[in-house]
Design an enzyme around this catalytic site. Structure first.
Site, mmCIF file in Angstrom:
data_model
loop_
_atom_site.group_PDB
_atom_site.id
_atom_site.type_symbol
_atom_site.label_atom_id
_atom_site.label_comp_id
_atom_site.label_asym_id
_atom_site.label_seq_id
_atom_site.Cartn_x
_atom_site.Cartn_y
_atom_site.Cartn_z
ATOM 1 N N ASP A 258 4.488 -9.057 -37.384
ATOM 2 C CA ASP A 258 3.562 -9.572 -36.371
ATOM 3 C C ASP A 258 3.565 -8.650 -35.153
ATOM 4 O OD1 ASP A 258 2.211 -10.975 -34.357
ATOM 5 O OD2 ASP A 258 2.897 -12.916 -35.102
ATOM 6 N N HIS B 54 -0.711 -11.034 -37.373
ATOM 7 C CA HIS B 54 -0.717 -12.171 -36.456
ATOM 8 C C HIS B 54 -1.854 -13.120 -36.839
ATOM 9 C CE1 HIS B 54 0.129 -14.341 -32.759
ATOM 10 N NE2 HIS B 54 -1.167 -14.364 -32.506
#
Length: 363
Positions: A291, A322
């Site tokens: 992420d 993400h």
């Protein structure tokens, strides 16, 4: 699919392992560019939902005369199609902290609608076209407005299970609410997609410009509509001239004209996990190790919380970016299927426990 479930051993944890292990969502095909998390994130932000949803807006007046907006997804079929019955579970969808309702969040709502849920999007004061009737916005981890919205949903659907899903930085609000409310949250279960666990660290570390600048511009565009009203409480020139999300947050909530406070004091009251030990609702946090927004797992994932609390479950995947978690074929995001499977497994577990203990169904 190389996913790992990190949690404290329990009967519920074993049930989730079996249910998620059987789920096709975690075994589906992945996106061919799995090592490009920023491209995945951009793809997720720009892709429109399919089909385009139909939304019915409801404005909810709060105790201080402020307004939040509840957007009910009635499907691409209009108000007469889709949706569930009186006792169908209500799924509360919480966008990111900038109020950006992404195509991914709408797609999750449509998937839930197809499966008999009643999805509704919670829009904070002044976000996503919600009128700002008081010169006050909602701080990062202040769950007061969300609490009133949950109370309203419970009154409107008294016999339905109430569930909640948050996306990205919006998880700070949901986690804070679960911690502050404890066993009085009125939620049956919750899930967080790519959550931000440590708010202060996240603001101070900054994000990739690919993510920060669009969110910053989105926030400024919304705030500029209420510049006249906000001028009573903040320096609007400094606010609209902010060059980072931290500067904007600090100007909006710390450098106020009436009650200025320090950055440190602000986060003492708004850290998402400040009361995590009090949470009494199962929460699935779906995170990817790559992420680019949350940051490196070593410093951004509170692993000890998942090892010690029986209510927190971390589903960690090596790739997914993400809030993207892309896959080939229909659905596009395998995390949506995993979340809906988690809610199904939770309902099944609770029904089994009620039968085993002979508990009456709550009215």
């Amino acid at each position: 699919g190389h996913c790992r479930l990190l949690c404290k051993p329990s009967a519920l944890a074993q049930h989730l392992v079996r249910s998620l292990g059987r789920s096709a969502a975690l075994r589906g095909g992945r996106w061919p560019w799995s090592c490009w998390p920023r491209l995945q994130m951009l793809w997720q932000l720009l892709q429109p939902p399919e089909p385009e949803p139909v939304v019915a807006r409801e404005l909810l007046q709060l105790s201080d005369a402020g307004l939040v907006a509840l957007d009910w997804l009635v499907g691409p079929w209009g108000a007469a199609g889709g949706g569930g019955g009186v006792s169908s579970p209500v799924l509360l969808l919480i966008p990111n902290a900038a109020g950006k309702v992404t195509g991914g969040l709408l797609q999750l709502g449509l998937r839930a609608l197809e499966r008999g849920f009643i999805p509704v999007i919670f829009n904070r004061r002044g976000h996503n076209g919600c009128p700002l009737t008081t010169p006050r916005l909602q701080p990062f981890g202040d769950p007061g407005d969300l609490r009133e919205a949950v109370t309203y949903l419970r009154c409107r659907h008294p016999s339905a299970s109430l569930l909640a899903v948050s996306e990205g930085s919006g998880s700070g609000l949901l986690l804070a609410y679960l911690g502050e409310s404890g066993s009085s949250s009125r939620l049956a279960a919750a899930a967080c997609l790519s959550p931000i666990f440590r708010g202060r660290d996240w603001f101070e570390a900054r994000m990739p410009w690919l993510y920060e600048w669009p969110l910053l511009l989105h926030l400024k565009q919304g705030l500029s509509r209420y510049a006249g009203a906000l001028a009573e409480v903040v320096d609007t020139d400094r606010l609209l001239g902010s060059r980072s999300l931290r500067e904007l947050e600090e100007t909006l909530f710390c450098r106020t004209r009436s009650r200025p406070t320090s950055w440190e004091s602000y986060w003492e009251r708004n850290e998402p996990l400040r009361d995590a030990d009090e949470a009494a609702v199962p929460v699935l946090c779906l995170c990817s190790a790559d992420d680019p927004v949350r940051g490196a797992p070593a410093r951004s994932l509170p692993r000890q919380l998942f090892r010690s609390s029986p209510y927190f479950f971390l589903l960690l995947t090596p790739h997914g970016g993400h809030c993207a978690f892309p896959r080939r074929g229909p659905g596009r995001c395998w995390a949506h299927e995993a979340v809906l499977e988690y809610f199904r497994a939770m309902a099944e577990f609770l029904r089994t426990e009620e039968r085993r203990k002979g508990l009456p169904r709550p009215r």
